[in-house]
Design a protein around this motif. Structure first.
Motif, PDB file in Angstrom:
ATOM      1  N   ILE A 101       0.844  -1.203   0.000  1.00 45.46           N
ATOM      2  CA  ILE A 101       0.000   0.000   0.000  1.00 45.46           C
ATOM      3  C   ILE A 101       0.874   1.245   0.000  1.00 45.46           C
ATOM      4  O   ILE A 101       0.546   2.249  -0.635  1.00 45.46           O
ATOM      5  CB  ILE A 101      -0.947  -0.017   1.223  1.00 45.46           C
ATOM      6  N   THR A 102       1.975   1.191   0.710  1.00 47.37           N
ATOM      7  CA  THR A 102       2.917   2.316   0.757  1.00 47.37           C
ATOM      8  C   THR A 102       4.306   1.843   0.326  1.00 47.37           C
ATOM      9  O   THR A 102       4.579   0.641   0.261  1.00 47.37           O
ATOM     10  CB  THR A 102       3.022   2.912   2.177  1.00 47.37           C
ATOM     11  N   GLN A 103       5.169   2.800   0.046  1.00 51.35           N
ATOM     12  CA  GLN A 103       6.548   2.488  -0.316  1.00 51.35           C
ATOM     13  C   GLN A 103       7.440   2.402   0.920  1.00 51.35           C
ATOM     14  O   GLN A 103       8.595   1.989   0.843  1.00 51.35           O
ATOM     15  CB  GLN A 103       7.072   3.573  -1.270  1.00 51.35           C
ATOM     16  N   GLY A 104       6.901   2.785   2.110  1.00 52.78           N
ATOM     17  CA  GLY A 104       7.681   2.745   3.345  1.00 52.78           C
ATOM     18  C   GLY A 104       7.041   3.631   4.389  1.00 52.78           C
ATOM     19  O   GLY A 104       5.887   4.047   4.260  1.00 52.78           O
ATOM     20  N   TYR A 105       7.805   3.915   5.428  1.00 49.43           N
ATOM     21  CA  TYR A 105       7.272   4.789   6.479  1.00 49.43           C
ATOM     22  C   TYR A 105       8.401   5.568   7.134  1.00 49.43           C
ATOM     23  O   TYR A 105       9.584   5.197   7.065  1.00 49.43           O
ATOM     24  CB  TYR A 105       6.477   3.984   7.519  1.00 49.43           C
ATOM     25  N   LEU A 106       7.982   6.689   7.761  1.00 54.09           N
ATOM     26  CA  LEU A 106       8.924   7.561   8.463  1.00 54.09           C
ATOM     27  C   LEU A 106       8.553   7.565   9.935  1.00 54.09           C
ATOM     28  O   LEU A 106       7.400   7.871  10.287  1.00 54.09           O
ATOM     29  CB  LEU A 106       8.842   8.984   7.889  1.00 54.09           C
ATOM     30  N   ALA A 131      13.496  -2.683  -2.735  1.00 54.60           N
ATOM     31  CA  ALA A 131      13.363  -3.594  -3.884  1.00 54.60           C
ATOM     32  C   ALA A 131      12.935  -2.804  -5.123  1.00 54.60           C
ATOM     33  O   ALA A 131      13.258  -3.180  -6.245  1.00 54.60           O
ATOM     34  CB  ALA A 131      12.341  -4.692  -3.576  1.00 54.60           C
ATOM     35  N   ARG A 132      12.179  -1.728  -4.914  1.00 53.50           N
ATOM     36  CA  ARG A 132      11.874  -0.798  -6.014  1.00 53.50           C
ATOM     37  C   ARG A 132      12.778   0.409  -5.798  1.00 53.50           C
ATOM     38  O   ARG A 132      12.405   1.379  -5.132  1.00 53.50           O
ATOM     39  CB  ARG A 132      10.411  -0.389  -5.991  1.00 53.50           C
ATOM     40  N   PHE A 133      13.995   0.312  -6.365  1.00 51.28           N
ATOM     41  CA  PHE A 133      15.033   1.262  -5.977  1.00 51.28           C
ATOM     42  C   PHE A 133      14.807   2.681  -6.505  1.00 51.28           C
ATOM     43  O   PHE A 133      15.239   3.647  -5.888  1.00 51.28           O
ATOM     44  CB  PHE A 133      16.412   0.755  -6.408  1.00 51.28           C
ATOM     45  N   LEU A 134      14.096   2.814  -7.639  1.00 48.29           N
ATOM     46  CA  LEU A 134      13.929   4.162  -8.191  1.00 48.29           C
ATOM     47  C   LEU A 134      13.083   5.062  -7.291  1.00 48.29           C
ATOM     48  O   LEU A 134      13.527   6.138  -6.898  1.00 48.29           O
ATOM     49  CB  LEU A 134      13.326   4.090  -9.593  1.00 48.29           C
ATOM     50  N   PRO A 135      11.834   4.650  -6.918  1.00 50.32           N
ATOM     51  CA  PRO A 135      11.073   5.512  -6.004  1.00 50.32           C
ATOM     52  C   PRO A 135      11.738   5.637  -4.643  1.00 50.32           C
ATOM     53  O   PRO A 135      11.655   6.699  -4.015  1.00 50.32           O
ATOM     54  CB  PRO A 135       9.704   4.815  -5.917  1.00 50.32           C
ATOM     55  N   SER A 136      12.407   4.570  -4.181  1.00 47.61           N
ATOM     56  CA  SER A 136      13.086   4.648  -2.884  1.00 47.61           C
ATOM     57  C   SER A 136      14.195   5.687  -2.912  1.00 47.61           C
ATOM     58  O   SER A 136      14.365   6.471  -1.974  1.00 47.61           O
ATOM     59  CB  SER A 136      13.677   3.277  -2.519  1.00 47.61           C
ATOM     60  N   SER A 137      14.954   5.694  -4.014  1.00 50.94           N
ATOM     61  CA  SER A 137      16.046   6.651  -4.135  1.00 50.94           C
ATOM     62  C   SER A 137      15.520   8.085  -4.174  1.00 50.94           C
ATOM     63  O   SER A 137      16.064   8.988  -3.527  1.00 50.94           O
ATOM     64  CB  SER A 137      16.847   6.326  -5.396  1.00 50.94           C
ATOM     65  N   ASP A 138      14.427   8.295  -4.935  1.00 52.64           N
ATOM     66  CA  ASP A 138      13.848   9.642  -5.018  1.00 52.64           C
ATOM     67  C   ASP A 138      13.275  10.080  -3.685  1.00 52.64           C
ATOM     68  O   ASP A 138      13.412  11.242  -3.278  1.00 52.64           O
ATOM     69  CB  ASP A 138      12.747   9.663  -6.094  1.00 52.64           C
ATOM     70  N   ILE A 143      13.248  13.428   1.180  1.00 50.96           N
ATOM     71  CA  ILE A 143      13.037  13.466   2.632  1.00 50.96           C
ATOM     72  C   ILE A 143      14.299  13.946   3.340  1.00 50.96           C
ATOM     73  O   ILE A 143      14.234  14.693   4.327  1.00 50.96           O
ATOM     74  CB  ILE A 143      12.598  12.071   3.137  1.00 50.96           C
ATOM     75  N   THR A 144      15.474  13.566   2.840  1.00 52.90           N
ATOM     76  CA  THR A 144      16.725  14.049   3.426  1.00 52.90           C
ATOM     77  C   THR A 144      16.823  15.563   3.308  1.00 52.90           C
ATOM     78  O   THR A 144      17.209  16.257   4.269  1.00 52.90           O
ATOM     79  CB  THR A 144      17.931  13.383   2.726  1.00 52.90           C
ATOM     80  N   THR A 145      16.463  16.085   2.132  1.00 55.75           N
ATOM     81  CA  THR A 145      16.524  17.539   1.919  1.00 55.75           C
ATOM     82  C   THR A 145      15.586  18.268   2.879  1.00 55.75           C
ATOM     83  O   THR A 145      15.976  19.266   3.520  1.00 55.75           O
ATOM     84  CB  THR A 145      16.136  17.871   0.463  1.00 55.75           C
ATOM     85  N   VAL A 146      14.351  17.775   3.021  1.00 53.74           N
ATOM     86  CA  VAL A 146      13.382  18.413   3.921  1.00 53.74           C
ATOM     87  C   VAL A 146      13.865  18.325   5.363  1.00 53.74           C
ATOM     88  O   VAL A 146      13.776  19.296   6.140  1.00 53.74           O
ATOM     89  CB  VAL A 146      11.999  17.748   3.765  1.00 53.74           C
ATOM     90  N   THR A 147      14.406  17.178   5.751  1.00 51.33           N
ATOM     91  CA  THR A 147      14.863  16.987   7.134  1.00 51.33           C
ATOM     92  C   THR A 147      15.990  17.962   7.477  1.00 51.33           C
ATOM     93  O   THR A 147      15.979  18.603   8.539  1.00 51.33           O
ATOM     94  CB  THR A 147      15.354  15.536   7.320  1.00 51.33           C
ATOM     95  N   LEU A 148      16.960  18.094   6.561  1.00 53.91           N
ATOM     96  CA  LEU A 148      18.073  19.016   6.816  1.00 53.91           C
ATOM     97  C   LEU A 148      17.581  20.466   6.870  1.00 53.91           C
ATOM     98  O   LEU A 148      18.044  21.258   7.687  1.00 53.91           O
ATOM     99  CB  LEU A 148      19.135  18.863   5.722  1.00 53.91           C
ATOM    100  N   THR A 149      16.622  20.790   5.999  1.00 56.92           N
ATOM    101  CA  THR A 149      16.101  22.168   5.962  1.00 56.92           C
ATOM    102  C   THR A 149      15.365  22.509   7.254  1.00 56.92           C
ATOM    103  O   THR A 149      15.572  23.584   7.838  1.00 56.92           O
ATOM    104  CB  THR A 149      15.149  22.333   4.757  1.00 56.92           C
TER     105      THR A 149
END
Length: 399
Positions: A101-106, A131-138, A143-149
């Protein structure tokens, strides 16, 4: 001399008409040469027309429930890449990811705001289906950019409340920053990367499948002698007279891809159009003797077509477009070096996507020219051998 040139021109014209008539009578060649290139170009192009994935769903487990965590979640909602599906308990977030249902969680830890405001180390846990590396990478990048900001913003406000000026606070928060310039693919998306290479592969494979299948049909139906006789016994004229039909047809396809397809899919050619056109024509000239040589190895048109169709995906994978050449096993690097696609894609993507000139990729140009010369000599030698062998067989039968 004029009579000889006139005779030579007539041979080329006769071979061109002969090939057009043979293709017109063969439904499989008509499908491969006239329909497949356009159908594939628009079909594959339309798959990646959006170029980048957006609104990838994830769940949030907010164990902090403070103003900072709410601000952090809102900033994530504001990005195009992240779609926050729901704020859920930890167990539900795990279950939704396993169900697809989702690609992961935070996971936002309890006490996050308190730790940040007291300048203690803190963290959020991001769990993604890699396992689906393209959406995971994006997702990771966004999320890293938002977290640092968000983290830097909180520290900046804290420092200013302690009496620091804005400049000093900023230097304190980010003593070193990265000024990132993603050239030639500003969105760093998959479609912009893949589509140019796919169009080059479609051009190559449809030409090779059609041409080699046509030559295999010549052997299957015993027409090799007739083909060479139409060229007055000159094997070189026979090759290039037959190839003239494909040179004209695929030259038109190349122009069509670079102008119509590129505009429809929202691409532009950054480099010199004349240099690009010259490279496409050189590429087609290299494929013609290669295709004739491959086709002449078969006595069955069906088998030849099947083998060439089967080779499409392996050819694409070993050209170095989707995976660095130096990381391929040594035998595959040798095979890759024998494929015209390898130097052509290097030249083509440099001109189309990077705005480079031919002078910037001279080794690839030399490589492509060397393959053209090599396949031309191999093809002439092999057809002469077939002609001589067929003549000996007929003499033996006659005796």
């Amino acid at each position: 001399m004029q009579h000889l040139e006139h005779h030579h021109t007539n041979s080329w014209w006769a071979l061109l008409l002969r090939e057009a008539q043979l293709v017109a009578k063969d439904h499989s060649l008509l499908l491969t040469l006239l329909i497949a290139p356009l159908l594939y170009a628009f079909f594959y192009g339309s798959i990646y027309s959006n170029k980048a994935e957006e609104q990838v769903p994830i769940d949030i487990v907010d164990n902090d429930q403070t103003g900072l965590s709410h601000t952090y979640i809102q900033e994530l909602r504001n990005t195009q890449m992240v779609q926050i599906r729901a704020l859920v308990p930890f167990e539900t977030a795990q279950e939704n990811m396993y169900k697809g249902i989702t690609q992961g969680y935070l996971l936002i830890e309890k006490g996050l705001e308190k730790k940040v405001m007291s300048l203690q180390g803190s963290k959020v846990v991001l769990v993604l289906n890699a396992a689906r590396f393209l959406p995971s990478s994006d997702l990771l990048q966004n999320i890293t950019t938002v977290t640092l900001t968000v983290g830097a913003g909180v520290r900046l406000q804290y420092n200013q409340k302690q009496g620091m000026s804005s400049d000093i606070s900023m230097r304190e928060v980010a003593p070193v920053s990265v000024d990132y310039h993603p050239l030639f693919n500003p969105g760093s998306n998959y479609g912009t990367f893949l589509i140019p290479g796919l169009l080059a592969l479609i051009l190559q494979q449809t030409l090779l499948i059609g041409l080699s299948g046509g030559v295999a049909a010549e052997r299957q139906h015993g027409r090799i002698k007739d083909w060479i006789n139409t060229a007055n016994g000159n094997v070189s004229t026979a090759i290039w007279g037959k190839g003239l039909f494909y040179f004209i047809l695929f030259g038109i396809y190349g122009y069509f891809f670079m102008n119509v397809n590129y505009r429809v899919l929202g691409f532009s050619v950054l480099g010199n159009g004349l240099e690009l056109g010259a490279m496409i024509l050189l590429f087609i000239l290299t494929l013609i003797p290669m295709g004739i040589f491959i086709g002449s190895l078969f006595r069955s048109q069906l088998l030849c077509t099947q083998v060439m169709a089967f080779s499409t995906y392996p050819v694409f994978l070993v050209t170095g477009y989707t995976w660095p050449l130096q990381e391929l096993p040594a035998p595959l690097q040798v095979i890759s070096a024998l494929l015209p696609t390898t130097p052509f894609i290097n030249l083509y993507t440099a001109i189309v996507q990077q705005g480079a000139g031919i002078n910037d990729r001279l080794p690839s140009l030399v490589h492509l020219c060397a393959l053209w010369v090599m396949y031309s000599f191999v093809c002439i030698w092999w057809l002469r051998r077939i002609r001589e062998r067929d003549s000996h067989v007929k003499l033996a039968v006659g005796a």
